[in-house]
Design an enzyme around this catalytic site. Structure first.
Site, PDB file in Angstrom:
ATOM      1  N   THR A  12      10.062  -7.252  -3.305  1.00  0.00           N
ATOM      2  CA  THR A  12       9.637  -8.208  -2.277  1.00  0.00           C
ATOM      3  C   THR A  12       8.472  -7.694  -1.420  1.00  0.00           C
ATOM      4  OG1 THR A  12      11.339  -7.346  -0.813  1.00  0.00           O
ATOM      5  CG2 THR A  12      11.912  -9.311  -2.080  1.00  0.00           C
ATOM      6  N   GLY A  13       8.063  -6.440  -1.625  1.00  0.00           N
ATOM      7  CA  GLY A  13       6.963  -5.871  -0.837  1.00  0.00           C
ATOM      8  C   GLY A  13       5.604  -6.348  -1.331  1.00  0.00           C
ATOM      9  N   VAL A  15       3.121  -4.684  -2.689  1.00  0.00           N
ATOM     10  CA  VAL A  15       2.779  -4.159  -4.020  1.00  0.00           C
ATOM     11  C   VAL A  15       3.741  -4.717  -5.078  1.00  0.00           C
ATOM     12  CG1 VAL A  15       2.593  -2.071  -5.427  1.00  0.00           C
ATOM     13  CG2 VAL A  15       1.685  -2.076  -3.098  1.00  0.00           C
ATOM     14  N   ARG A  40      18.469  -5.680   2.696  1.00  0.00           N
ATOM     15  CA  ARG A  40      17.895  -6.731   3.551  1.00  0.00           C
ATOM     16  C   ARG A  40      17.268  -7.867   2.734  1.00  0.00           C
ATOM     17  NH1 ARG A  40      12.869  -6.238   6.400  1.00  0.00           N
ATOM     18  NH2 ARG A  40      12.704  -4.260   5.349  1.00  0.00           N
ATOM     19  N   SER A  41      16.679  -7.506   1.586  1.00  0.00           N
ATOM     20  CA  SER A  41      15.978  -8.523   0.794  1.00  0.00           C
ATOM     21  C   SER A  41      16.815  -9.055  -0.367  1.00  0.00           C
ATOM     22  CB  SER A  41      14.685  -7.937   0.220  1.00  0.00           C
ATOM     23  OG  SER A  41      13.827  -7.574   1.260  1.00  0.00           O
ATOM     24  N   CYS A 129      -3.715   4.822  -3.454  1.00  0.00           N
ATOM     25  CA  CYS A 129      -4.760   3.811  -3.710  1.00  0.00           C
ATOM     26  C   CYS A 129      -6.178   4.346  -3.463  1.00  0.00           C
ATOM     27  CB  CYS A 129      -4.519   2.570  -2.862  1.00  0.00           C
ATOM     28  SG  CYS A 129      -4.035   2.916  -1.172  1.00  0.00           S
ATOM     29  N   LYS A 226      -3.740  13.681   0.788  1.00  0.00           N
ATOM     30  CA  LYS A 226      -3.369  13.116  -0.521  1.00  0.00           C
ATOM     31  C   LYS A 226      -4.627  12.975  -1.363  1.00  0.00           C
ATOM     32  CE  LYS A 226       0.496  10.309   1.160  1.00  0.00           C
ATOM     33  NZ  LYS A 226       0.868   8.980   1.646  1.00  0.00           N
ATOM     34  N   HIS A 255      -9.992  -1.778  -0.346  1.00  0.00           N
ATOM     35  CA  HIS A 255     -10.418  -0.539   0.325  1.00  0.00           C
ATOM     36  C   HIS A 255     -11.865  -0.240  -0.075  1.00  0.00           C
ATOM     37  CE1 HIS A 255      -6.401  -0.029   1.588  1.00  0.00           C
ATOM     38  NE2 HIS A 255      -6.088   1.134   1.047  1.00  0.00           N
ATOM     39  N   ASN A 328      -6.966  -2.653  -3.390  1.00  0.00           N
ATOM     40  CA  ASN A 328      -5.979  -1.571  -3.264  1.00  0.00           C
ATOM     41  C   ASN A 328      -4.597  -1.954  -3.760  1.00  0.00           C
ATOM     42  OD1 ASN A 328      -6.469  -3.156  -0.698  1.00  0.00           O
ATOM     43  ND2 ASN A 328      -4.477  -2.269  -0.220  1.00  0.00           N
TER      44      ASN A 328
HETATM   45  O1  3JN Z   1      -2.437   2.684   4.053  1.00  0.00           O
HETATM   46  C1  3JN Z   1      -2.975   2.723   2.966  1.00  0.00           C
HETATM   47  O2  3JN Z   1      -4.024   2.124   2.744  1.00  0.00           O
HETATM   48  C2  3JN Z   1      -2.368   3.498   1.871  1.00  0.00           C
HETATM   49  C3  3JN Z   1      -0.999   3.969   2.233  1.00  0.00           C
HETATM   50  C4  3JN Z   1      -0.196   4.540   1.363  1.00  0.00           C
HETATM   51  C5  3JN Z   1       1.115   5.005   1.705  1.00  0.00           C
HETATM   52  C6  3JN Z   1       1.727   4.571   2.870  1.00  0.00           C
HETATM   53  C7  3JN Z   1       2.977   5.024   3.229  1.00  0.00           C
HETATM   54  C8  3JN Z   1       3.659   5.917   2.439  1.00  0.00           C
HETATM   55  C9  3JN Z   1       1.816   5.880   0.855  1.00  0.00           C
HETATM   56  C10 3JN Z   1       1.186   6.323  -0.425  1.00  0.00           C
HETATM   57  O3  3JN Z   1       1.136   5.548  -1.382  1.00  0.00           O
HETATM   58  O4  3JN Z   1       0.746   7.464  -0.489  1.00  0.00           O
HETATM   59  C11 3JN Z   1       3.080   6.357   1.261  1.00  0.00           C
HETATM   60  C12 3JN Z   1       3.819   7.336   0.427  1.00  0.00           C
HETATM   61  O5  3JN Z   1       4.231   7.021  -0.677  1.00  0.00           O
HETATM   62  O6  3JN Z   1       4.017   8.453   0.931  1.00  0.00           O
END
Ligand code: 3JN
Length: 350
Positions: A12-13, A15, A40-41, A129, A226, A255, A328
């Site tokens: 449901t998110g 992505v 919740r979902s 992303c 990251k 992005h 993204n």
């Molecule tokens: O905010 C963005 O544009 C990318 C965010 C990615 C993100 C947000 C929260 C947790 C991640 C990720 O994909 O690295 C994570 C995570 O998995 O730690």
């Protein structure tokens, strides 16, 4: 063609929804689909290929007979449930940071390092992303001229932080437009209609925020590190020097990145344009006279990574500047995850 019992965790998110759309679009060989989410979902009804599918709560018993599971539910839940899924003999492609830097887990962009999947032991990680669109463009330039150093600044859309951050941008924009003269409030108004909580650390409408994810001790954010660590792992080259500044901008989807590279061998802008225009998944849009360059509004909903503003950095002998934009939620997340799943099928690794 063989078909696979497939599950989406985090259906449901932002992505997860994109994953469902792309599985349909690409006609991924699904025998049966299971849509999983938090308690919740659970119970929500989603559509897949015209049929209604009821979202089930993710539990340790969710993976029975499932052959491939796409996770997009956050690192903590993934750390707990991915090993349970693997024990139940499903292959996991995970979109969180939980497994990306684990030396036993391949971190894969199919057009960049497809062979890395061959060593998988049940979990394959999907990069962040911002890393994906960076590396898709860096790799062919690295192969041609060996990149020594990368300086990247991102302009990241709110959808990277999920559906609630998109709601925050919407709500703050509505609030701002309703008040004239403009109030440049530091904190803005409560934003989420359901929770009343702010998702991003400051107002994002009519603003930019130089923070994505939490700060770590060094002064960098997790998102910035990251990008550094994942790029080196995917390119299999720890000698590349990378520094990143990640910034949130009031854009819904897409992005953008301003990238400066220094190479060992000189690459002219013309050579770089030629190499990138032959790179699978990359589209060059670079006609400054006509004001043509990639912009997120055009990249949203598309699969490719777009590059433009390719020019030589006149401050050093072997430098280039580039501007890179991608959706993204698609190449940065759902699409790359599904391309990894397709690669597993192609290589008979499921
Ligand atoms: O905010 C963005 O544009 C990318 C965010 C990615 C993100 C947000 C929260 C947790 C991640 C990720 O994909 O690295 C994570 C995570 O998995 O730690």
């Amino acid at each position: 063609m063989r078909e696979y019992k497939t599950a989406v965790v985090g259906a449901t998110g932002a992505v997860g929804q994109e994953m469902i759309k792309i599985l349909e679009e690409r006609d991924f060989p699904i025998k049966e689909i299971k849509l999983l989410a938090s308690k919740r979902s659970a119970g929500k009804r989603l559509k897949f290929k015209g049929r209604e599918v009821i979202v089930e709560e993710l539990t340790p018993d969710s993976f029975k007979d499932v052959e491939i599971t796409l996770f997009s539910i956050g690192a903590e839940i993934s750390k707990k449930f991915a090993p349970i899924a693997v024990k139940a003999k499903t292959v996991v492609v995970d979109n969180s940071s939980a497994w990306r830097m684990d030396p036993k887990v391949p971190l894969v962009i199919p057009e960049v390092n497809p062979r890395a999947v061959e060593k998988h032991k049940g979990i394959i990680a999907n990069p962040n992303c911002s890393t994906i669109q960076l590396v898709v463009v860096l790799k062919p330039l690295h192969d041609a001229a060996k990149i020594k150093r990368v300086v990247v600044s991102t302009y990241q859309s709110v959808s990277g932080w999920g559906r609630e951050a998109m709601e925050q941008l919407h709500q703050e924009t509505v609030n701002q437009l309703a008040s004239w003269p403009v109030s440049q409030s530091k904190t803005g108004k409560p934003v989420n209609r359901k929770t009343g909580k702010r998702v991003l650390p400051y107002q994002i409408a009519f603003n930019v925020i130089p923070q994505i994810d939490d700060f770590i001790g060094s002064g960098y954010t997790k998102e910035e590190m990251k990008m550094v660590n994942e790029t080196r792992k995917i390119m299999e080259d720890d000698s590349i020097q990378i520094t990143a500044t990640c910034v949130r901008v009031p854009v819904y989807i897409g992005h953008s990145e301003a990238i400066n590279i220094e190479t060992e061998r000189k690459l002219t802008a013309e050579e770089a344009r030629e190499i990138l225009s032959k790179t699978p998944g990359v589209v060059v849009i670079d006609d400054p006279k006509e004001s043509k360059y990639p912009i997120p509004i055009d990249a949203a909903g598309k699969d490719e990574t777009f590059v433009g503003r390719i020019r030589e950095d006149e401050s050093i002998p072997n430098g280039l500047n580039l501007w890179v934009v991608s959706d993204n939620l698609r190449k940065g997340a759902a699409l790359n995850t599904i391309e990894i799943a397709e690669l597993l099928i192609e290589k008979n690794l499921l």
